[in-house]
Design an enzyme around this catalytic site. Structure first.
Site, PDB file in Angstrom:
ATOM      1  N   PRO A  25       0.855  -1.185   0.000  1.00 34.36           N
ATOM      2  CA  PRO A  25       0.000   0.000   0.000  1.00 34.36           C
ATOM      3  C   PRO A  25       0.898   1.245   0.000  1.00 34.36           C
ATOM      4  O   PRO A  25       1.970   1.221   0.608  1.00 34.36           O
ATOM      5  CB  PRO A  25      -0.753  -0.090   1.329  1.00 34.36           C
ATOM      6  CG  PRO A  25      -0.096  -1.159   2.140  1.00 34.36           C
ATOM      7  CD  PRO A  25       1.016  -1.767   1.347  1.00 34.36           C
ATOM      8  N   ASP A 121       5.672   0.502   2.317  1.00 37.68           N
ATOM      9  CA  ASP A 121       6.663   1.187   1.466  1.00 37.68           C
ATOM     10  C   ASP A 121       7.813   1.810   2.261  1.00 37.68           C
ATOM     11  O   ASP A 121       8.819   2.208   1.671  1.00 37.68           O
ATOM     12  CB  ASP A 121       5.988   2.235   0.553  1.00 37.68           C
ATOM     13  CG  ASP A 121       5.247   3.335   1.302  1.00 37.68           C
ATOM     14  OD1 ASP A 121       5.247   3.350   2.551  1.00 37.68           O
ATOM     15  OD2 ASP A 121       4.655   4.198   0.608  1.00 37.68           O
ATOM     16  N   ASP A 122       7.692   1.882   3.592  1.00 38.50           N
ATOM     17  CA  ASP A 122       8.733   2.572   4.362  1.00 38.50           C
ATOM     18  C   ASP A 122       9.687   1.627   5.101  1.00 38.50           C
ATOM     19  O   ASP A 122      10.647   2.082   5.719  1.00 38.50           O
ATOM     20  CB  ASP A 122       8.087   3.553   5.357  1.00 38.50           C
ATOM     21  CG  ASP A 122       7.060   2.891   6.264  1.00 38.50           C
ATOM     22  OD1 ASP A 122       6.586   1.777   5.929  1.00 38.50           O
ATOM     23  OD2 ASP A 122       6.735   3.477   7.297  1.00 38.50           O
ATOM     24  N   GLU A 208      -3.168  -7.544  11.739  1.00 40.68           N
ATOM     25  CA  GLU A 208      -2.523  -8.756  11.219  1.00 40.68           C
ATOM     26  C   GLU A 208      -3.312  -9.988  11.644  1.00 40.68           C
ATOM     27  O   GLU A 208      -3.604 -10.883  10.847  1.00 40.68           O
ATOM     28  CB  GLU A 208      -1.079  -8.853  11.727  1.00 40.68           C
ATOM     29  CG  GLU A 208      -0.133  -7.780  11.188  1.00 40.68           C
ATOM     30  CD  GLU A 208      -0.192  -6.451  11.939  1.00 40.68           C
ATOM     31  OE1 GLU A 208      -1.077  -6.280  12.826  1.00 40.68           O
ATOM     32  OE2 GLU A 208       0.650  -5.578  11.655  1.00 40.68           O
TER      33      GLU A 208
HETATM   34  N1  UDP Z   1      -0.579   3.977   4.010  1.00 43.77           N
HETATM   35  C1  UDP Z   1      -1.641   4.246   3.167  1.00 43.77           C
HETATM   36  N2  UDP Z   1      -2.490   5.274   3.485  1.00 43.77           N
HETATM   37  C2  UDP Z   1      -2.342   6.048   4.598  1.00 43.77           C
HETATM   38  C3  UDP Z   1      -1.268   5.752   5.458  1.00 43.77           C
HETATM   39  C4  UDP Z   1      -0.425   4.693   5.157  1.00 43.77           C
HETATM   40  O1  UDP Z   1      -1.791   3.582   2.136  1.00 43.77           O
HETATM   41  O2  UDP Z   1      -3.143   6.962   4.835  1.00 43.77           O
HETATM   42  C5  UDP Z   1       0.356   2.893   3.662  1.00 43.77           C
HETATM   43  C6  UDP Z   1       1.835   3.288   3.804  1.00 43.77           C
HETATM   44  O3  UDP Z   1       2.330   3.810   2.576  1.00 43.77           O
HETATM   45  C7  UDP Z   1       2.477   1.976   4.211  1.00 43.77           C
HETATM   46  C8  UDP Z   1       1.367   1.259   4.978  1.00 43.77           C
HETATM   47  O4  UDP Z   1       0.133   1.844   4.574  1.00 43.77           O
HETATM   48  O5  UDP Z   1       2.866   1.207   3.087  1.00 43.77           O
HETATM   49  C9  UDP Z   1       1.516   1.399   6.492  1.00 43.77           C
HETATM   50  O6  UDP Z   1       1.568   2.763   6.834  1.00 43.77           O
HETATM   51  P1  UDP Z   1       2.659   3.347   7.820  1.00 43.77           P
HETATM   52  O7  UDP Z   1       4.006   2.910   7.359  1.00 43.77           O
HETATM   53  O8  UDP Z   1       2.430   4.818   7.962  1.00 43.77           O
HETATM   54  O9  UDP Z   1       2.240   2.596   9.160  1.00 43.77           O
HETATM   55  P2  UDP Z   1       3.126   2.227  10.433  1.00 43.77           P
HETATM   56  O10 UDP Z   1       4.501   1.874   9.974  1.00 43.77           O
HETATM   57  O11 UDP Z   1       3.098   3.432  11.286  1.00 43.77           O
HETATM   58  O12 UDP Z   1       2.406   1.059  11.002  1.00 43.77           O
HETATM   59 MN    MN Z   2       5.583   1.988   8.309  1.00 37.02          MN
END
Ligand code: UDP
Ligand code: MN
Length: 254
Positions: A25, A121-122, A208
Site C-alpha cells: 500500500p 513502502d517505508d 494482522e
Molecule cells: N498507508 C496508506 N495510506 C495512509 C497511510 C499509510 O496507504 O493513509 C500505507 C503506507 O504507505 C504503508 C502502509 O500503509 O505502506 C503502512 O503505513 P505506515 O508505514 O504509515 O504505518 P506504520 O509503519 O506506522 O504502522
Molecule cells: Mn511503516
C-alpha cells in the site's frame, strides 16, 4: 482475465521458483517517491517477484504510474481510497484489494506455487528475507526490528523448530502478535480461504491477526530466519528535514 500458472512472469523465466507476490500500500506524501525508489532497488534484485502496488487514492497518480513504468519490475498497479472514517488500519483496504486481485486472477488448485507478502513502502528489506519466505507451505514467520516499542519483536521457537509463543511486550494478548512485515502466506491458502481479509475495524495492533486467524493455527506457523534468530526486516520510518520552500515555487517532481 484469469491467470494459469504458466502465464505468470511470461511463462518463461524462473519456471522452478515459487513466485513472490508483494503487496505494497502507498500514499502520496513528500517521501513517497524516495520510499518507492528505495524498496524497488531491493525488490528488483529478487528473482520471480511480482509487485502489486496499491495506491491510497481515487485514481492512479502520474507519479506512481510513471515510476512503475520504469522500475524494471513486473508489477500490477491498483488503487482504492481509504475513506475518512477509517482512522486506524491504514493500508488495510489497499492490502485487501491486492488479495481480491489475486483471488480474481487465480483459481485454487490452478495457481502457480507462490507466496504473498505485505511490504509497506517505508520498511527496509534484506534480500535474504525473500529466499526465506519463498517456500512457505502455509504461513511463515520471523522477527521484525523496531516495532511494538522494542528493538525487535520475535517468535519463540522450541527445540523441534516449532512455534512456541510470541516474544513481544506490546499487546501480548494479540492472538497473532506479529507485525505486517513478519509473515508470508502461501497463495493457495489465500485462495482456499476466500473470505479471509484484513478487518478495517480491527483494534490497533490486531490488524494482522484479523487476517491470520482465518488462515492458520499457531501450531502450523513455520519459523524462518534460522529459527527466528536473525533480523532480516526493519520497520523503519523515514523522516525528512523541515521544508521551508513554498510549494508553488517548486518545479521539480520530488
Ligand atoms: N498507508 C496508506 N495510506 C495512509 C497511510 C499509510 O496507504 O493513509 C500505507 C503506507 O504507505 C504503508 C502502509 O500503509 O505502506 C503502512 O503505513 P505506515 O508505514 O504509515 O504505518 P506504520 O509503519 O506506522 O504502522
Ligand atoms: Mn511503516
Amino acid at each position: 482475465m484469469l491467470w494459469k500458472a504458466q502465464d505468470v512472469l511470461g511463462g518463461l523465466t524462473h519456471k522452478k521458483l515459487p513466485i513472490i507476490f508483494v503487496i505494497t500500500p502507498t500514499y502520496a506524501r513528500f517521501v513517497q517517491k524516495a520510499e518507492l525508489t528505495r524498496i524497488a532497488n531491493t525488490f528488483r534484485q529478487v528473482p520471480a517477484i511480482h509487485w502489486i502496488v496499491v495506491e491510497d487514492s481515487i485514481n492512479k497518480t502520474k507519479l506512481v504510474s510513471n515510476f512503475l513504468k520504469t522500475c524494471g519490475m513486473e508489477y500490477t498497479h491498483l488503487c482504492v481510497k481509504t475513506s475518512a472514517e477509517v482512522t486506524m488500519s491504514k493500508g488495510a483496504l489497499q492490502r485487501n484489494l491486492g488479495l481480491s486481485w489475486l483471488r480474481n486472477k487465480f483459481l485454487p488448485g490452478e495457481a502457480p506455487s507462490a507466496v504473498v507478502y505485505f511490504a509497506d513502502d517505508d520498511n527496509t528489506y534484506s534480500l535474504e528475507l525473500f529466499e526465506e519466505m519463498r517456500y512457505t507451505k502455509k504461513v511463515s514467520v520471523w522477527p521484525v526490528a523496531f516495532v511494538g516499542g522494542q528493538l525487535y519483536e520475535s517468535v519463540k521457537v522450541n527445540a523441534e523448530g516449532k512455534f512456541d509463543g510470541w516474544d513481544v511486550k506490546y499487546a501480548v494478548e494479540r492472538p497473532f502478535a506479529i507485525d505486517m512485515a513478519g509473515f508470508a502466506i502461501n497463495l493457495n491458502l489465500i485462495l482456499e480461504n476466500s473470505k479471509a481479509i484484513f478487518h478495517i475495524d480491527a483494534e490497533s495492533g490486531f490488524l494482522e491477526a484479523s487476517l491470520l486467524i482465518d488462515l492458520v493455527s499457531l501450531k502450523d506457523l513455520e519459523p524462518k530466519a534460522d529459527n527466528c534468530t536473525k533480523i532480516l526486516v526493519w520497520h523503519t520510518k523515514t523522516t525528512i528535514q523541515k521544508i521551508y520552500s513554498k510549494l508553488d515555487e517548486l518545479h521539480l517532481e520530488v
